[in-house]
Design a protein around this motif. Structure first.
Motif, short mmCIF file in Angstrom:
data_model
loop_
_atom_site.label_atom_id
_atom_site.label_comp_id
_atom_site.label_asym_id
_atom_site.label_seq_id
_atom_site.Cartn_x
_atom_site.Cartn_y
_atom_site.Cartn_z
N VAL A 210 32.99 47.73 41.11
CA VAL A 210 31.77 46.96 40.84
C VAL A 210 31.05 46.56 42.13
O VAL A 210 29.86 46.29 42.11
CB VAL A 210 32.06 45.72 39.98
N LEU A 211 31.78 46.49 43.23
CA LEU A 211 31.17 46.18 44.52
C LEU A 211 31.14 47.44 45.37
O LEU A 211 32.11 48.20 45.41
CB LEU A 211 31.96 45.09 45.26
N LYS A 212 30.03 47.67 46.07
CA LYS A 212 29.90 48.83 46.92
C LYS A 212 30.63 48.59 48.24
O LYS A 212 30.36 47.60 48.93
CB LYS A 212 28.43 49.14 47.17
N GLY A 213 31.55 49.48 48.58
CA GLY A 213 32.31 49.31 49.80
C GLY A 213 33.75 48.92 49.50
O GLY A 213 34.18 48.90 48.34
N VAL A 214 34.49 48.61 50.56
CA VAL A 214 35.90 48.24 50.37
C VAL A 214 36.04 46.72 50.45
O VAL A 214 35.81 46.10 51.48
CB VAL A 214 36.80 48.94 51.41
N VAL B 87 27.75 43.60 35.66
CA VAL B 87 27.59 45.04 35.95
C VAL B 87 26.79 45.27 37.22
O VAL B 87 27.16 46.09 38.07
CB VAL B 87 26.92 45.75 34.75
N ASP B 88 25.67 44.57 37.36
CA ASP B 88 24.78 44.74 38.52
C ASP B 88 25.05 43.62 39.53
O ASP B 88 24.78 42.45 39.25
CB ASP B 88 23.32 44.70 38.07
N ILE C 220 36.51 45.32 37.63
CA ILE C 220 36.55 44.33 36.55
C ILE C 220 36.92 45.03 35.26
O ILE C 220 36.42 46.12 34.97
CB ILE C 220 35.19 43.63 36.37
N SER C 221 37.79 44.39 34.48
CA SER C 221 38.17 44.91 33.16
C SER C 221 38.19 43.76 32.16
O SER C 221 38.44 42.61 32.53
CB SER C 221 39.56 45.55 33.20
N VAL D 244 42.94 49.50 32.58
CA VAL D 244 42.17 49.65 33.82
C VAL D 244 41.16 50.79 33.75
O VAL D 244 40.38 50.99 34.68
CB VAL D 244 43.10 49.85 35.03
N PHE D 245 41.16 51.52 32.62
CA PHE D 245 40.20 52.61 32.44
C PHE D 245 39.06 52.22 31.50
O PHE D 245 38.17 53.02 31.23
CB PHE D 245 40.91 53.86 31.92
N GLU D 246 39.08 50.98 31.00
CA GLU D 246 38.01 50.51 30.12
C GLU D 246 36.83 50.04 30.95
O GLU D 246 36.95 49.19 31.83
CB GLU D 246 38.51 49.37 29.23
N LYS D 247 35.69 50.58 30.66
CA LYS D 247 34.48 50.23 31.41
C LYS D 247 33.87 48.94 30.89
O LYS D 247 33.79 48.72 29.68
CB LYS D 247 33.45 51.37 31.29
N VAL D 248 33.46 48.08 31.79
CA VAL D 248 32.85 46.81 31.42
C VAL D 248 31.39 47.03 31.02
O VAL D 248 30.64 47.70 31.71
CB VAL D 248 32.93 45.80 32.58
#
Length: 323
Positions: A38-42, A81-82, A296-297, A312-316
């Motif tokens: 959900v966050l860009k980067g590490v 999400v955003d 995020i789940s 952990v494979f369910e999309k929010v």
């Protein structure tokens, strides 16, 4: 040779059914494709919360061997999400006199019309204060709130839980879990009243939620560099325990392409019995314990109040706050 057409049709139907079932199951247990972070980067050790009509994440900046990050950022979202990067909210070399690196695992609480930000800095726990959830945050003490060596284990991974009566509790510790009630000013506590304990499997990253009168203490097991890193929990009738560990498998763990899933936090959608868990995993692809990404789940409970295993494979999906 005579062919039994009835038998043949039945056999073909059975084969088709097995193939269809296999196809459905393959979709359900697909462990090769995980939702994007959900966050860009590490970023790691995400602390997720909600203030007003926005969600916020306060993470550790990742990407250096030995976790030598020197500053903290804040991210906000209207819908989970955003996410928007709100920038640096606390810079250790600039804002502290007692620590310059190892900026890890923050948490935040709102009380007294102020935002109190707790964090690890060079294996001490500090506190900073701001009038806004996006900072900037200032050090009110000029020293750690809890210095290293106050208790056995590493003095890291703070978490603050504010109960319904306004009382605030600080949890922290790697190697053992510690809890103490914060004073009303939120920047001091009585170290003689610290309670220390170690649930079976506990390593680090304590986090507490309250649901229907039950206190859930959650934590990370194994080491963050270990692909087996995972989340377990215990329950109590009091924020200071004693806590009884839940039986069974971890609440959250990696599978397939998802490895090292842990060091989490949990947020409740205001006004709803709807919960989400934020955590980090090894970056996909080519990640490790120093290159992790935030996910995020959904997190759910059964009728008895047990936390169900997180997928952990369910999309929010986008969540709106009606408050």
């Amino acid at each position: 040779m005579m062919i039994n057409t009835t038998y043949t049709k039945g056999l073909l139907a059975l084969i088709a059914g097995v193939m269809l079932s296999g196809s459905v199951n393959a979709q359900v247990v697909d462990t090769l494709n995980a939702p994007p972070p959900v966050l860009k980067g590490v970023y790691a050790d995400p602390n997720i919360t909600v203030f007003g009509k926005r969600f916020y994440i306060y993470p550790t900046t990742d990407g250096t061997e030995g976790w030598l990050s020197t500053s903290f950022t804040c991210w906000s979202s209207p819908n989970l999400v955003d996410w928007k990067n709100e920038g640096v909210i606390l810079d250790l070399p600039r804002d502290l006199t007692w620590a310059k690196e190892r900026a890890w695992a923050p948490t935040i609480a709102f009380k007294n019309n102020k935002y109190y930000y707790y964090y690890s800095a060079n294996v001490n726990i500090g506190v900073a204060v701001s009038d806004k959830p996006t900072g900037p945050f200032k050090d009110p003490l000029g020293k750690p709130l809890i210095p290293k060596g106050t208790r056995p284990g590493q003095t890291i991974d703070p978490m603050v839980f504010v109960d319904d009566d306004g009382a605030a509790y600080l949890y922290w510790g790697q190697g053992q879990c510690n809890v103490a009630k914060l004073n009303e000013d939120m920047v001091s506590l009585d170290t003689s009243k610290i309670i220390s304990f170690k649930p079976t499997g506990y390593n680090e990253g304590p986090f507490v939620i309250k649901r229907k009168g039950i206190y859930y203490l959650m934590w990370s097991e194994y080491d963050t560099r270990d692909p087996r890193y995972s989340i377990a929990y215990a329950t109590s009738a009091s924020p200071m325990g004693p806590f009884k560990k839940a039986a069974g498998f971890p609440v959250l763990k990696g599978k397939g392409v998802v490895k090292g899933a842990g060091h989490h936090s949990v947020v409740q959608v205001p006004g709803k019995d709807e919960w989400y868990i934020a955590y980090h995993r090894f970056k996909i692809p080519d990640g490790d314990g120093y290159n992790r990404e935030t996910c995020i789940s959904p997190m759910r409970f059964d009728a008895q109040g047990h936390i169900l295993p997180v997928n952990v494979f369910e999309k929010v999906k986008a969540v709106s706050i009606k408050k």
